[in-house]
Design a protein around this motif. Structure first.
Motif, PDB file in Angstrom:
ATOM      1  N   THR A  41      -6.736  -8.965   6.486  1.00 26.24           N
ATOM      2  CA  THR A  41      -5.550  -8.287   6.773  1.00 26.24           C
ATOM      3  C   THR A  41      -5.413  -7.004   5.952  1.00 26.24           C
ATOM      4  OG1 THR A  41      -4.686 -10.297   7.820  1.00 26.24           O
ATOM      5  CG2 THR A  41      -3.011  -8.197   7.646  1.00 26.24           C
ATOM      6  N   ALA A  42      -5.412  -5.672   6.796  1.00 24.19           N
ATOM      7  CA  ALA A  42      -5.171  -4.628   5.901  1.00 24.19           C
ATOM      8  C   ALA A  42      -3.823  -4.572   5.301  1.00 24.19           C
ATOM      9  CB  ALA A  42      -5.102  -3.398   6.959  1.00 24.19           C
ATOM     10  N   ASP A  43      -3.440  -4.331   4.112  1.00 23.99           N
ATOM     11  CA  ASP A  43      -2.325  -4.086   3.303  1.00 23.99           C
ATOM     12  C   ASP A  43      -1.692  -2.708   3.410  1.00 23.99           C
ATOM     13  OD1 ASP A  43      -3.110  -6.677   1.877  1.00 23.99           O
ATOM     14  OD2 ASP A  43      -4.521  -5.502   0.232  1.00 23.99           O
ATOM     15  N   THR A  44      -0.385  -2.943   3.058  1.00 22.70           N
ATOM     16  CA  THR A  44       0.280  -1.516   3.310  1.00 22.70           C
ATOM     17  C   THR A  44       0.320  -1.094   1.901  1.00 22.70           C
ATOM     18  OG1 THR A  44       1.665  -2.690   5.102  1.00 22.70           O
ATOM     19  CG2 THR A  44       2.402  -0.588   3.877  1.00 22.70           C
ATOM     20  N   SER A  45      -0.313   0.251   1.790  1.00 21.68           N
ATOM     21  CA  SER A  45      -0.268   0.928   0.688  1.00 21.68           C
ATOM     22  C   SER A  45       1.126   1.090  -0.140  1.00 21.68           C
ATOM     23  CB  SER A  45      -0.913   2.214   0.759  1.00 21.68           C
ATOM     24  OG  SER A  45      -0.261   3.005   1.618  1.00 21.68           O
ATOM     25  N   GLU A  46       1.123   0.923  -1.355  1.00 21.76           N
ATOM     26  CA  GLU A  46       2.635   1.526  -2.005  1.00 21.76           C
ATOM     27  C   GLU A  46       3.042   2.790  -1.523  1.00 21.76           C
ATOM     28  OE1 GLU A  46       4.289   1.854  -6.616  1.00 21.76           O
ATOM     29  OE2 GLU A  46       2.401   0.726  -6.120  1.00 21.76           O
ATOM     30  N   GLY A  47       4.418   2.498  -1.161  1.00 18.55           N
ATOM     31  CA  GLY A  47       4.937   3.769  -0.443  1.00 18.55           C
ATOM     32  C   GLY A  47       4.480   3.861   1.087  1.00 18.55           C
ATOM     33  N   GLY A  48       3.712   3.211   1.300  1.00 17.41           N
ATOM     34  CA  GLY A  48       3.199   3.147   2.982  1.00 17.41           C
ATOM     35  C   GLY A  48       4.142   2.852   3.975  1.00 17.41           C
ATOM     36  N   ASP A  49       3.724   3.084   5.381  1.00 21.61           N
ATOM     37  CA  ASP A  49       5.116   2.411   6.161  1.00 21.61           C
ATOM     38  C   ASP A  49       4.234   1.949   7.356  1.00 21.61           C
ATOM     39  OD1 ASP A  49       7.056   2.247   7.761  1.00 21.61           O
ATOM     40  OD2 ASP A  49       7.837   4.278   7.896  1.00 21.61           O
ATOM     41  N   ASP A  50       4.499   0.867   7.538  1.00 24.45           N
ATOM     42  CA  ASP A  50       3.960   0.108   8.789  1.00 24.45           C
ATOM     43  C   ASP A  50       4.768  -0.217   9.675  1.00 24.45           C
ATOM     44  OD1 ASP A  50       5.118  -1.836   7.315  1.00 24.45           O
ATOM     45  OD2 ASP A  50       3.427  -3.279   7.057  1.00 24.45           O
ATOM     46  N   ALA A  51       5.954   0.356   9.877  1.00 25.36           N
ATOM     47  CA  ALA A  51       6.948   0.117  10.947  1.00 25.36           C
ATOM     48  C   ALA A  51       6.834   0.944  12.080  1.00 25.36           C
ATOM     49  CB  ALA A  51       8.595   0.345  10.108  1.00 25.36           C
ATOM     50  N   TYR A  52       7.272   0.233  13.203  1.00 23.48           N
ATOM     51  CA  TYR A  52       7.098   1.019  14.567  1.00 23.48           C
ATOM     52  C   TYR A  52       8.356   0.377  15.237  1.00 23.48           C
ATOM     53  CZ  TYR A  52       5.461   2.515  19.140  1.00 23.48           C
ATOM     54  OH  TYR A  52       5.549   3.291  20.238  1.00 23.48           O
TER      55      TYR A  52
END
Length: 168
Positions: free
Chosen positions: A152-163
């Motif tokens: 599973t792809a991690d969310t980068s530090e400071g990244g945003d995976d919200a929709y």
């Protein structure tokens, strides 16, 4: 906050596309020569010490919102999407607070090492009569070089995976 330079783990990975590790941080106690102190994460959450070398990461999702009934193309940016050992399985839009599999995105495509496109699914039923539904985008791969291990792809530090379904 501690900044650490991650070492090259290519040799330790022994040809595998990824290498899961657990970090440990020790400090010397200057008031007691020879005594070292092992750092512990807040709330004893040992999962915070896990690090996955070579895992894909998600930096952003654009647009960050769309119609409740889906249908719009969403672009996921990040890194490591074209790893030769990975096969894209699916993109999921998991409703906030839900631990289930989420709503499966339609026709996900790896465009480049840094971009995936997917059509947002219909979230009307999952919203249960509400005008909107917050979700988290998850990108799943299979590591074919290690016998089909799910990644599973991690969310980068400071990244945003919200929709947000039903958003502006």
């Amino acid at each position: 906050e501690i900044t650490v330079t991650v070492p090259d783990a290519t040799g330790d990975a022994a040809g595998q596309a990824t290498l899961e590790t657990t970090m440990s941080v020790t400090f010397s106690d200057t008031s007691d020569a020879g005594n070292t102190v092992l750092a512990q994460p807040a709330n004893d959450d040992v999962a915070l010490l896990d690090y996955n070398f070579g895992a894909p990461t998600v930096d952003s999702v654009a647009p960050s919102s769309g119609a409740l009934d889906g249908g719009n193309v969403v672009t996921i940016t990040g890194t490591g999407f074209e790893d030769t050992g990975f096969t894209l399985d699916q993109v999921s839009f998991t409703p906030a607070g839900d631990t289930g599999a989420g709503l499966v995105g339609i026709d996900p495509v790896v465009v480049s090492d840094t971009e995936i496109t997917v059509t947002a699914p219909d979230a009307t039923t999952a919203a249960a009569g509400k005008d909107s539904l917050s979700s988290v985008v998850t990108v799943s791969f299979t590591d074919t070089e290690s016998g089909g291990t799910p990644i599973t792809a991690d969310t980068s530090e400071g990244g945003d995976d919200a929709y947000l379904f039903g958003g502006p």
